[in-house]
Design a protein around this motif. Structure first.
Motif, PDB file in Angstrom:
ATOM      1  N   GLU A 318     -39.886 -34.803  63.763  1.00 31.24           N
ATOM      2  CA  GLU A 318     -40.764 -34.505  64.899  1.00 31.24           C
ATOM      3  C   GLU A 318     -42.140 -34.110  64.371  1.00 31.24           C
ATOM      4  O   GLU A 318     -42.318 -33.037  63.799  1.00 31.24           O
ATOM      5  N   ARG A 319     -43.119 -35.001  64.555  1.00 24.31           N
ATOM      6  CA  ARG A 319     -44.482 -34.756  64.089  1.00 24.31           C
ATOM      7  C   ARG A 319     -45.344 -34.310  65.265  1.00 24.31           C
ATOM      8  O   ARG A 319     -45.812 -35.123  66.055  1.00 24.31           O
ATOM      9  N   ASN A 320     -45.514 -33.022  65.406  1.00 22.74           N
ATOM     10  CA  ASN A 320     -46.321 -32.417  66.471  1.00 22.74           C
ATOM     11  C   ASN A 320     -45.927 -32.932  67.854  1.00 22.74           C
ATOM     12  O   ASN A 320     -46.775 -33.121  68.728  1.00 22.74           O
ATOM     13  N   THR A 321     -44.655 -33.129  68.052  1.00 23.62           N
ATOM     14  CA  THR A 321     -44.152 -33.498  69.372  1.00 23.62           C
ATOM     15  C   THR A 321     -43.951 -32.229  70.199  1.00 23.62           C
ATOM     16  O   THR A 321     -44.059 -31.100  69.697  1.00 23.62           O
ATOM     17  N   ALA A 322     -43.639 -32.413  71.475  1.00 22.19           N
ATOM     18  CA  ALA A 322     -43.373 -31.252  72.328  1.00 22.19           C
ATOM     19  C   ALA A 322     -42.202 -30.443  71.785  1.00 22.19           C
ATOM     20  O   ALA A 322     -42.207 -29.198  71.834  1.00 22.19           O
ATOM     21  N   THR A 323     -41.202 -31.129  71.238  1.00 21.21           N
ATOM     22  CA  THR A 323     -40.045 -30.432  70.665  1.00 21.21           C
ATOM     23  C   THR A 323     -40.467 -29.565  69.491  1.00 21.21           C
ATOM     24  O   THR A 323     -40.042 -28.406  69.362  1.00 21.21           O
ATOM     25  N   ALA A 324     -41.325 -30.107  68.618  1.00 28.51           N
ATOM     26  CA  ALA A 324     -41.791 -29.342  67.457  1.00 28.51           C
ATOM     27  C   ALA A 324     -42.685 -28.186  67.886  1.00 28.51           C
ATOM     28  O   ALA A 324     -42.602 -27.078  67.331  1.00 28.51           O
TER      29      ALA A 324
END
Length: 464
Positions: A318-324
């Motif tokens: 996860e690259r700066n996703t909402a999850t991250a």
């Protein structure tokens, strides 16, 4: 038609009796609302005082102990002037971890005194326990054995012991004000009771003339007895003072007498990741060989995840996703709450051997060496926290969890950096404000950096 003439009354005949009208004393609506309200307020005050006193005194007849709290280190739920009712700890009952107990300890001026504090952790020495006041940032300087416990707190009665506290501290003005208020309430309530001429009066003898209204002795006697019970109960309940002195720093914590379990480490959405960083995640092993992550990898607000082969990471990236971003927000919250958590013991520079559950803070570097065994002592809710300005797991060191300890309830926190050296095997959550570096080491848990990077060199991270 004839007219009738009224027969004149004989001047010697007795006059007809006047119509009897009840004579009353006291206030009612006819006397005005202020008087009625004043009488009602006085009655409510007396009922409250009597009820609290009865609650504090009656259990004493059943073998309970009553003590008046003198100081404020158990705030906000236990305050000076409150009466604590406690019972002896049964021989077959476990020590109430998380419970409030009374115990004897050395007094500053010599002798002993009774202290009311909470058991917050097992001590390092088997059979000893760590205690602290709810409002204190630091734990008590000496540990507690089961034999030192004189009672476990069961019931809290507000305010009843305030006169005792005022007397002990020389605040005679407050004592005088309380006595005056109580006497005034009694006087107001006695006067405001409605009375009839014949109420509480003895039956007059035949031929006796009507005398003045007899006083309401029954009610007055009752109120006098109530006042005596109030004063006597206050003194009786306050016969044993308990102390809870402040330490150098204080922090309010909302707690009750209820025996609780250890608070969980609130991983939140961090639990979705084996590895989480703020700026970047990098595998710095030559040719990317030897590093692996069993679980998901996240980075936020950065976007760099480099040096891994596709098979090195078993979960998602996860690259700066909402999850991250959500996970990093929870990581920051975990960092802040852990830093604010009160210590149950001080951490030394070198941490090794066997430790019971608890929180250890050190304002300096911490080195984990040799074999560190974390013993939950059969308590599945046990939490282990070790913090320092930096945390270093030395070469070949290992962390072992026994008797119910869980990796997600173990936290090593560095306010700057964390280093896991060659050959180290760590079980738990590794959390740093700065960079985390792992060199030919293994973490069976999670690795998190809230503000920096996570750098691996032939290292393995496996989420539990």
């Amino acid at each position: 038609m004839g007219t009738s003439t009224a027969r004149p009354r004989d001047r010697h005949s007795p006059a007809p009796p006047a119509s009897a009208s009840p004579t009353r004393r006291g206030w009612s609506r006819r006397d005005g609302w202020p008087a009625l309200v004043l009488g009602t307020v006085a009655e409510c005050y007396l009922v409250l005082v009597l009820a609290l006193t009865a609650i504090a005194v009656v259990p004493l007849a059943l073998g309970w102990q009553g003590s008046v709290v003198q100081t404020g280190s158990m705030r906000p739920h236990v305050n000076p002037g409150d009466v604590v009712l406690s019972t002896a700890l049964p021989a077959d009952s476990p020590v109430p971890l998380g419970g409030v107990v009374q115990f004897r300890t050395a007094a500053p001026g010599g002798g002993e005194r009774t202290v009311l504090h909470r058991i917050v952790a097992p001590a390092e020495e088997q059979g000893e326990w760590v205690t602290a006041g709810d409002a204190n940032h630091d734990v008590d300087s000496s540990t507690l054995s089961r034999e030192d416990i004189t009672g476990q707190a069961r019931l809290l009665v507000r305010w009843v012991g305030l006169p005792s506290v005022w007397l002990r501290t020389g605040e005679l003005a407050w004592v005088a004000a309380w006595v005056a208020l109580t006497l005034a309430a009694v006087a107001v309530r006695v006067w405001s009771w409605p009375r009839r001429e014949d109420e509480d009066a003895p039956t007059p003898s035949p031929g006796a003339g009507a005398g003045p209204p007899a006083p309401a002795l029954g009610r007055r006697t009752f109120l006098a007895a109530a006042l005596a019970v109030t004063a006597g109960g206050t003194v009786l309940a306050g016969r044993e003072p308990v102390w809870a002195g402040f330490t150098a720093r204080t922090a309010t914590a909302g707690n009750t007498f209820r025996v609780g379990t250890w608070p969980t480490l609130a991983l939140g959405r961090v639990a979705s990741f084996a590895l989480l960083a703020a700026t970047r995640v990098a595998n710095e092993a030559p040719y990317g060989i030897g590093s692996s992550v069993v679980g998901s990898v996240g980075v936020s607000p950065g976007t760099t995840v480099s040096g891994f082969w596709s098979w090195d990471i078993t979960g998602s990236v996860e690259r700066n996703t909402a999850t991250a971003r959500n996970a990093r927000a929870d990581a920051l919250a975990l960092y802040d709450t852990t830093r604010a958590r009160a210590a149950t013991r001080a951490a030394s520079t070198t941490v090794t051997g066997t430790l019971p559950p608890g929180v250890a803070h050190r304002n300096g570097p911490v080195h984990v060496t040799g074999t560190l065994t974390l013993d939950a002592r059969g308590d599945a809710s046990a939490v282990f926290v070790i913090t320092g300005t930096s945390v270093t797991f030395t070469a070949g060191s290992s962390v072992v969890l026994v008797n119910g300890a869980s990796a997600d309830r173990v936290l090593f926190l560095g306010t700057s950096t964390v280093t896991v050296s060659e050959g180290a095997y760590v079980r738990g959550v590794v959390l740093a404000n700065g960079d985390v570096s792992l060199v030919r080491a293994t973490v069976a848990g999670r690795v998190v950096s809230t503000q920096g990077a996570v750098l691996l060199r032939a290292a393995t991270i496996a989420a539990p």
